[in-house]
Scaffold this active site. Structure first.
Site: not given
Lengths: 311, 311, 311, 311
Positions: A137, A165
């Protein structure tokens, strides 16, 4: 559940609170049913929109317990374990696995700034200790540290890493991630900022982690599906609705925190849950709450049109 | 203990660890005796140099317990409670009060970036809930958020706020803090970066929170005392020793984390404690450890001179 | 003139303008006499405070002509030649030499961001082409590029480099420059921000390039002299006057440009010169001008005290 | 020429130089014919890729003269007039108008950082003085100052402003610009970074100012046309070629300046022009030039495929 690649809209679930120290369990259940009825493809508990960093360790475990219990395996459950303390990060990871979560989301420690060499070492050391598949992330606006493309390339080769992400909003960087994917198609690339999900999926990404999908899940599911089938006209139509949210709803108040405050306030106004904040922020009251109510009223027509389209 | 203004050198105590999950209790005790024998005027547990953000909640409580137990009221004990979660911050504050700490140190939450309005609200809400006097702590390189001068002015007026530690390295800002002090001399202004303690005290500050004082407490106590009595020549002489530390010892390795890694490594080499890191960083091994040993050897003469001065 | 090391206060002379395109020659002459009567040790034409980047190439030459003509060799004249175009930078350097300037001031090109390797190459290529001794100039807030300490070390070894002006405000960096000086005492280290000149000279620097010395030259000359002889009490007394300027005069208006706007406005109010700006900024008018007038009135007593001290 | 909205690919023309001080006129003519034969829809002289800030004022006029003379009205000619000096900016604007340019491109002054209020005032004051239609230009990585969305909205309402070029790479911001366009479709929105032109045009932008189009104009014209007709599959195919340029050609060398150095080196290798740099950078020589040659060889096949597609 995790045998195939995650695709679609995976909302970072807000954390409904009665007060700073009390989870709104009923509200959380309603929110999850609202998301599932909107067609989302997964849920992400304890993300930035879920105010993870502001919750006590105890409250984080509570959230995991209730999200897993309510989802009952209907969609993929991702749990954020990003922390400045590796020990507490691991502890939460194990708890999430015990509760039946399907995957973990791990960003960089966010107090000390790590060099890229140290960041790669961190991932190399942490990932093998984690009991579930991992999404990396990237959210440098909060963590100060960007996962640079060469670090991302190597971290994505670690066994057990199944996705990435990106919430940087840096589309040149995202295009480089897409190019990494062309080299090895074994992981899922998800866009963070909801304003960029349409074009990200058009260009090849697998989906989006859209905060606004807490409120209007169907809108983002429709946007994803239009982009996924290459329907540019419909993507542009829905994009205008998404941009309208950003320029009306999220601009209530004037700080960076307006996004989460507005979102929780709107969901409370819709009767989904209570909207206390975990701190350090305070929820919208009085004038700000009325402004959100007014914006919600005005948005309705556009959003009904968005969701009753030919999708 | 807190009835008068804190003055002098207050080292941010390193956290000696046997491993990521095990405190080196004996090492911590030795370190504290080393500091006291060097003449320090207080200790600050769970500061940045103490790797607070990397420690589990449980480990933080352990550190507080043992520091308070070892100090036995001989000098002021400050405990850092900075956290992204207000709930866990308060919990630790109460624990510190129970263990007999004298004051708390509070910086800004460091995941979400607060606006200055929100930051002031945060201090206004938190400080009255805290069971001990509070030092505010500005360290924007780690927290992303600077306590701007107008916010500092108002936060320093809160009852229970007794001091301010500035680690920004921005000396223009520090001069503004000194000017605030001229208006109301009821709080203590402490300099963070050890390279700036000499001039800060010359210009009117009350002391310094010097990481390097873990290793060479007497050096910094002497520097403080020279500055406090306006002995510019001696300040300049000791300043060269301090700068020499920065350009030799702390430059081992090449990242921002070199400071803490070098410090712990050197203290381990001196037999004071073990030097495991709490993560996400790894301790110095092999070549780096040898380099620190070599630097320590070469430093000795200068430091003996420093500490055998007319102080 | 340049055979010995430059020491003392070297104001970055403002550029008095009748309008964007017309130099206020009479005003410039008055300003220079005002500076000399205040005891300054040199003048720096075409610095940041002189709005160099906003002036046309033609206007820059005009300024050089008139400054050199008015100074008539009474003090050292430094001319800023910082530019994004090396060709135009060299052209101005040659013009300055022809007009009788004594030294040049060169910062980094400020449109494209140079790496440190490229920056060192730039200095290595430019300096030998320059017809006068050179001061390097670090002002990353305007140029985006910091002259890192290792680059500074090597650039300071170039023949013809005789000094370094640091406007970073980063005092840890400045301490490293002081340490470089201890290794080789052949160049002059000057502090940019006027709030830091007192402590910089206390710690060993040779002087300051203080914008505020345009307005109150004697104040800064006194501050320099007090610091130079190690009179800490007097430095602290004058420092309060300096800080008072920063917190009153320069805070008129609310942008970064307030410093130059306020300075020019105040000098116009004192009858020294006209205060048109070179653009992109506009001069203070109406309410802002009245506010500066009011601040000037209130400052007077303090400044008289400052300048009637035992210096 | 400027009666209709500018659409398509408008390369920021490189400035071919024989040496820092000598324009390669023949090379410039060849480059322009190369661009026109590649189907570009306009040319932009004195952009960032054209090293405008590094050129002397005299050289800038030379470039304008020769570009206008060579284009002979075949496509729209934009001339960059961004400058830190408003006076020199206007002077160049008038020169460009005299030479027959069609429009001007204006970014923010880049030495002093303007506030948004000052930036709007700057545009409001400058634009009416300009003799040609104006494109605003956002490139905060070089200018330090972003044209925030509310400033952009108001500046775009100024008569004479006909377009906006965004090189921020911030796609959320670009989506806000697209939304501004939906409100008033009278101006042209152009994407700067070539990696983002495909998706920008898919989402509604009018075109791109692609540096790489200097080298491969047809590639970017094809990409634009595919995006313009909504052919997502072809956009994705060409996007891979574009990304390949970024990850091979432009990564020669290791600094931010690699883009322009590589581009000029490659064009020199193709026999289009000489590749001296205007400074402060040096052109690629030896090993770096060989590396570019090698990359060019390997690229060919992909680029032939790209340009022989069904477009």
């Amino acid at each position: 559940m995790q045998t195939s690649l995650l695709k679609g809209i995976v909302p970072p679930v807000i954390t409904p609170l009665k007060s700073r120290d009390e989870l709104d369990v009923g509200g959380l259940e309603k929110v999850i049913e609202h998301l599932l009825s909107g067609g989302v493809h997964g849920v992400f508990a304890l993300g930035t929109t879920g105010e993870f960093a502001s919750l006590s360790e105890e409250m984080k475990r509570d959230v995991v317990t209730h999200v897993c219990r309510e989802i009952k395996g209907r969609v993929t459950v991702l749990v954020g374990i990003t922390h400045t303390s590796p020990a507490d990060s691991l502890k939460l990871a194990r708890y999430a696995a015990d509760q039946g979560a399907h995957a973990l989301v791990l960003s960089t420690p966010y107090y000390f700034a790590l060099s890229q060499v140290e960041l790669l070492e961190y991932f190399e050391k942490m990932v093998p200790q984690l009991p579930l598949p991992v999404y990396l992330y990237n959210i440098p606006a909060c963590t100060k540290v960007s996962i640079e493309i060469d670090t991302a390339r190597r971290a994505l080769e670690l066994p057990n890493v199944v996705g990435f992400k990106d919430s940087s909003g840096n589309m040149g960087y995202f295009q480089q991630l897409l190019q990494l994917q062309n080299e090895s198609n074994a992981w899922s690339l998800l866009m963070g900022p909801e304003e960029l999900v349409g074009e990200a999926v058009l260009m090849g990404a697998q989906g989006g982690v859209c905060g606004g999908a807490n409120l209007f899940p169907r809108l983002f599911v429709n946007l994803y599906e239009a982009a996924e089938r290459g329907d540019v006209a419909e993507v542009k139509r829905l994009q205008q609705v998404v941009m309208n949210l950003a320029s009306t709803l999220y601009r209530t108040g004037s700080y960076g925190s307006s996004f989460v405050k507005s979102l929780k306030c709107a969901m409370s106004l819709l009767g989904l849950c209570e909207d206390a904040m975990a701190g350090p922020f305070e929820k919208f009251d009085g004038e700000h709450r009325q402004r959100v109510a007014k914006v919600l009223d005005e948005l309705d027509i556009n959003l009904i049109r968005a969701t009753s389209g030919p999708v």
